[in-house]
Motif scaffolding. Sequence first.
Motif, short mmCIF file in Angstrom:
data_model
loop_
_atom_site.label_atom_id
_atom_site.label_comp_id
_atom_site.label_asym_id
_atom_site.label_seq_id
_atom_site.Cartn_x
_atom_site.Cartn_y
_atom_site.Cartn_z
N GLU A 156 2.98 -13.30 -13.06
CA GLU A 156 2.04 -13.33 -14.18
C GLU A 156 2.42 -12.41 -15.33
O GLU A 156 2.10 -12.71 -16.48
N VAL A 157 3.09 -11.29 -15.02
CA VAL A 157 3.44 -10.35 -16.11
C VAL A 157 4.90 -9.93 -16.13
O VAL A 157 5.31 -9.18 -17.01
N GLY A 158 5.68 -10.38 -15.15
CA GLY A 158 7.11 -10.08 -15.18
C GLY A 158 7.51 -8.68 -14.75
O GLY A 158 8.48 -8.11 -15.26
N ILE A 159 6.78 -8.14 -13.77
CA ILE A 159 7.16 -6.83 -13.22
C ILE A 159 8.60 -6.89 -12.72
O ILE A 159 8.98 -7.80 -11.99
N GLU A 160 9.40 -5.92 -13.13
CA GLU A 160 10.80 -5.87 -12.70
C GLU A 160 11.07 -4.75 -11.69
O GLU A 160 12.04 -4.81 -10.94
N HIS A 161 10.21 -3.73 -11.71
CA HIS A 161 10.38 -2.58 -10.82
C HIS A 161 9.05 -2.26 -10.11
O HIS A 161 7.98 -2.44 -10.70
N TYR A 162 9.16 -1.77 -8.88
CA TYR A 162 7.98 -1.26 -8.19
C TYR A 162 8.29 0.15 -7.68
O TYR A 162 9.37 0.40 -7.15
N HIS A 163 7.32 1.04 -7.89
CA HIS A 163 7.50 2.43 -7.51
C HIS A 163 6.68 2.75 -6.28
O HIS A 163 5.47 2.49 -6.24
N CYS A 164 7.32 3.32 -5.26
CA CYS A 164 6.62 3.76 -4.05
C CYS A 164 7.41 4.92 -3.45
O CYS A 164 8.39 4.72 -2.73
N ASN A 165 7.01 6.13 -3.77
CA ASN A 165 7.73 7.31 -3.27
C ASN A 165 7.61 7.43 -1.75
O ASN A 165 6.51 7.26 -1.20
N LEU A 166 8.72 7.77 -1.11
CA LEU A 166 8.64 8.17 0.29
C LEU A 166 8.04 9.57 0.42
O LEU A 166 7.54 9.94 1.46
N GLU A 167 8.17 10.37 -0.62
CA GLU A 167 7.62 11.72 -0.76
C GLU A 167 8.46 12.79 -0.10
O GLU A 167 8.77 13.82 -0.70
N THR A 168 8.87 12.59 1.16
CA THR A 168 9.66 13.60 1.86
C THR A 168 10.39 12.92 3.02
O THR A 168 10.31 11.70 3.20
N ALA A 169 11.11 13.69 3.79
CA ALA A 169 11.87 13.14 4.92
C ALA A 169 10.93 12.51 5.94
O ALA A 169 9.82 13.00 6.18
N PRO A 170 11.36 11.42 6.59
CA PRO A 170 10.54 10.82 7.63
C PRO A 170 10.08 11.82 8.69
O PRO A 170 8.93 11.75 9.15
N SER A 171 10.96 12.74 9.07
CA SER A 171 10.60 13.69 10.13
C SER A 171 9.60 14.75 9.66
O SER A 171 8.94 15.39 10.49
N TYR A 172 9.47 14.93 8.34
CA TYR A 172 8.54 15.94 7.81
C TYR A 172 7.25 15.32 7.29
O TYR A 172 6.24 16.02 7.11
N PHE A 173 7.24 14.04 7.07
CA PHE A 173 6.11 13.37 6.44
C PHE A 173 4.77 13.67 7.11
O PHE A 173 3.77 13.95 6.42
N PRO A 174 4.68 13.66 8.46
CA PRO A 174 3.39 13.94 9.09
C PRO A 174 2.85 15.35 8.81
O PRO A 174 1.65 15.60 9.02
N GLU A 175 3.70 16.25 8.33
CA GLU A 175 3.25 17.60 8.01
C GLU A 175 2.45 17.65 6.71
O GLU A 175 1.69 18.60 6.48
N VAL A 176 2.62 16.63 5.86
CA VAL A 176 1.96 16.66 4.55
C VAL A 176 1.00 15.50 4.32
O VAL A 176 0.22 15.51 3.37
#
Length: 322
Positions: A156-176
């Motif tokens: 409908e609008v021609g989105i070319e990019h999508y943003h989705c940060n992983l934020e940090t390492a998989p092994s550290y993610f549950p800490e934050v």
Amino acid sequence: MIQIEELKEKVLAGYQLSYEEGVELYHAKDKEALYRAADEIREHFCGNTIDLCSITNAKSGRCPQDCKWCSQSRHYATQVEEYEVVDRKEAVDQALVSASKGVKRHSLVTSGRRVYNKTLDQLIPIYKEIKEKTNLSLCASMGLIDEGQLRRLQEEVGIEHYHCNLETAPSYFPEVVSTHSIEEKIITIKTAQKLGIKVCSGGIIGMGETAEHRVELAATLAKLGVHSIPINILTPVEGTPLEGSEMLPEEDILATFAVFRFMNPKANIRFAGGRIQIKSYQHKALRAGVSAALTGDYLTTTGSKIEDDLRDFQEAGFTIDN
């Protein structure tokens, strides 16, 4: 001892660094050699252009997620502004200003775990008006979006990019974060890629993670084949669990940019949130692998003025990719 020049030549020839090699690079004693080599890799794969993007905070606050760094979480007592959907004219005007100053891409960003269809129905007309009035490439950042919603944005609008940060390492993610998983983010990224949408995904440094965690994040993004990698430097927000965090030393920040470049040689390594904190040595980061920038204000914090960025990047010998 790690041979920086040898690894650089291998990367230039198409070699993918391992996690272990990335850790060794990060801890290399000759940091100036590391930065120079990363700069050469950046020039080889990305040239001397800076890719600029900007964002509009399209839905602010009231987020049910408990990300420890975020002022928009309803779990914490912060002073963030709250609204359901940004005013259409305000959002379009922001995009028009960015386009007039040479920015290449613009994104609408929503708080929350995911975007609801009711909200998407209100945002799509904003995108359409931006597309009608500018030549901006369009991006979206709307959490754990599903395939049907991505198709709507694409068709409908021609989105070319999508943003989705992983934020940090998989092994550290549950800490934050405890209210969603990094695996859910990876599913979102792969869904966008399946549709042919380029992905922007990076993280935040300075949240108590180790150097090894930063390299793990770089390796994870490399495995996913991410096109653009924003590196945010934590801006501690009063009221959040990370409000008392100390800023990383200059050497760690520059080494992060450099190792991310080594491990993701063709990606745009992007200045993002918190950059105002490193203005005094931003020029060094520009020669340590950086090839892109989020410019203007961020979601809930002040960023760098577009005019200042244009001047600084051009003085550093870069041209603006638009």
